[in-house]
Scaffold this motif. Structure first.
Motif, PDB file in Angstrom:
ATOM      1  N   ILE A 259     -12.281   2.882  -4.600  1.00 37.47           N
ATOM      2  CA  ILE A 259     -10.861   2.549  -4.806  1.00 37.47           C
ATOM      3  C   ILE A 259      -9.991   3.774  -4.548  1.00 37.47           C
ATOM      4  O   ILE A 259      -8.963   3.702  -3.864  1.00 37.47           O
ATOM      5  CB  ILE A 259     -10.634   2.012  -6.223  1.00 37.47           C
ATOM      6  CG1 ILE A 259     -11.311   0.649  -6.396  1.00 37.47           C
ATOM      7  CG2 ILE A 259      -9.139   1.890  -6.525  1.00 37.47           C
ATOM      8  CD1 ILE A 259     -11.263   0.106  -7.803  1.00 37.47           C
ATOM      9  N   GLY A 260     -10.404   4.920  -5.095  1.00 32.84           N
ATOM     10  CA  GLY A 260      -9.636   6.138  -4.896  1.00 32.84           C
ATOM     11  C   GLY A 260      -9.527   6.524  -3.434  1.00 32.84           C
ATOM     12  O   GLY A 260      -8.464   6.947  -2.962  1.00 32.84           O
ATOM     13  N   GLU A 261     -10.612   6.372  -2.683  1.00 39.31           N
ATOM     14  CA  GLU A 261     -10.606   6.721  -1.259  1.00 39.31           C
ATOM     15  C   GLU A 261      -9.799   5.720  -0.439  1.00 39.31           C
ATOM     16  O   GLU A 261      -9.136   6.099   0.531  1.00 39.31           O
ATOM     17  CB  GLU A 261     -12.043   6.798  -0.747  1.00 39.31           C
ATOM     18  CG  GLU A 261     -12.835   7.960  -1.329  1.00 39.31           C
ATOM     19  CD  GLU A 261     -14.319   7.841  -1.064  1.00 39.31           C
ATOM     20  OE1 GLU A 261     -15.052   8.765  -1.436  1.00 39.31           O
ATOM     21  OE2 GLU A 261     -14.755   6.814  -0.492  1.00 39.31           O
ATOM     22  N   TRP A 262      -9.867   4.469  -0.802  1.00 47.42           N
ATOM     23  CA  TRP A 262      -9.098   3.449  -0.088  1.00 47.42           C
ATOM     24  C   TRP A 262      -7.601   3.711  -0.198  1.00 47.42           C
ATOM     25  O   TRP A 262      -6.857   3.545   0.772  1.00 47.42           O
ATOM     26  CB  TRP A 262      -9.425   2.064  -0.651  1.00 47.42           C
ATOM     27  CG  TRP A 262     -10.371   1.285   0.193  1.00 47.42           C
ATOM     28  CD1 TRP A 262     -11.730   1.362   0.187  1.00 47.42           C
ATOM     29  CD2 TRP A 262     -10.037   0.301   1.173  1.00 47.42           C
ATOM     30  NE1 TRP A 262     -12.263   0.496   1.100  1.00 47.42           N
ATOM     31  CE2 TRP A 262     -11.245  -0.179   1.727  1.00 47.42           C
ATOM     32  CE3 TRP A 262      -8.838  -0.222   1.642  1.00 47.42           C
ATOM     33  CZ2 TRP A 262     -11.285  -1.147   2.716  1.00 47.42           C
ATOM     34  CZ3 TRP A 262      -8.873  -1.191   2.630  1.00 47.42           C
ATOM     35  CH2 TRP A 262     -10.090  -1.652   3.150  1.00 47.42           C
ATOM     36  N   LEU A 263      -7.151   4.113  -1.376  1.00 46.68           N
ATOM     37  CA  LEU A 263      -5.712   4.229  -1.614  1.00 46.68           C
ATOM     38  C   LEU A 263      -5.150   5.601  -1.261  1.00 46.68           C
ATOM     39  O   LEU A 263      -3.957   5.723  -1.026  1.00 46.68           O
ATOM     40  CB  LEU A 263      -5.408   3.910  -3.084  1.00 46.68           C
ATOM     41  CG  LEU A 263      -5.712   2.475  -3.512  1.00 46.68           C
ATOM     42  CD1 LEU A 263      -5.436   2.298  -4.993  1.00 46.68           C
ATOM     43  CD2 LEU A 263      -4.890   1.474  -2.709  1.00 46.68           C
TER      44      LEU A 263
END
Length: 254
Positions: free
Chosen positions: A195-199
């Protein structure tokens, strides 16, 4: 004998997995499913091989985020769970905040962490930590709270103090619950890192899969998803393999 045991335990899973892969491959090759929507397993395997040099640094970046966030969540979560067990006012004050923290969508918090920490490792670690922290706290607290009363009463008759009770009975008996929390936590770490990398990432498997999705390179995107899943399974198995060693050493194995 060990091979027969593993075959009995995991044979049905392996057969079902092979059946799913055959049906999946056949459906794509017969054009029942468009390849750009769901690429064939063989195409995903080819993408893994062809892009292995590109995927390796992204895999290592994701693994670093997971491990740092997991270690921090284990240290802080176990200390807080133990503190909540030992000091009732702390449990009454903190537990509601723990529940509230789980009602906030991570997708909403990730931009805040990016604003605070920038596009660095720590913005992703913050998401991972928040994802993995809750299971560790709850499993530690619940494990200590449900430790055997009979053992406690026996040690009290021998004059044991509070810290001796904690070290001799309550912590060993809480280990099964604690390791259950660790296994949940390590899987959640993979989700949090993604999630952190996606955003807001510039590297990592989550970032790579987002970039491939934007370019409509579905095989490469699924290759990254496969690596994320495999990473979660491997980390889960590592915790599962460590569990019986600690339980046997501490006398907690049932």
């Amino acid at each position: 004998m060990p091979f027969k045991k593993y075959l009995n335990n995991y044979g049905p899973f392996i057969l079902l997995l092979l059946f799913i892969l055959v049906i999946w491959e056949s459906a794509v090759r017969l054009h029942l499913i468009p390849a750009f929507i769901l690429p064939a397993p063989s195409s995903i395997g080819i993408a893994l091989i062809e892009h292995r040099q590109l995927l390796r640094p992204h895999l290592l970046a994701t693994l670093q985020e997971i491990l740092v966030g997991f270690v921090l969540s284990v240290i802080c979560g176990s200390l807080l769970g133990t503190g909540m067990f030992l000091f009732r006012p702390l449990e009454k004050a903190i537990y509601p905040f723990l529940i509230i923290s789980q009602t906030i969508p991570l997708i909403a918090l990730s931009p805040i962490f990016i604003m605070w920490f920038g596009y660095t490792l720590w913005s992703k670690v913050a998401v991972v930590f928040l994802t993995a922290f809750f299971p560790v706290v709850v499993s530690t607290y619940d494990g200590l709270r449900t430790s055997g009363q009979a053992y406690k009463d026996l040690l009290l008759t021998f004059g044991a103090n509070r810290w001796q009770l904690l070290a001799k009975t309550q912590i060993p008996l809480a280990l099964p619950s604690f390791f259950s929390g660790l296994k949940l936590s390590i899987v959640y770490c993979v989700i949090g890192a993604t999630i952190g990398e996606w955003l807001g990432g510039s590297k990592g498997l989550g970032y790579f899969s987002r970039r491939m999705a934007g370019n409509m390179q579905s095989a490469e995107m699924f290759a990254a998803v496969f690596l994320l899943s495999a990473l979660g399974v491997v980390l889960f198995l590592m915790i599962a393999l460590l569990e019986p060693l600690f339980l046997k050493k501490r006398g907690s194995k049932q």
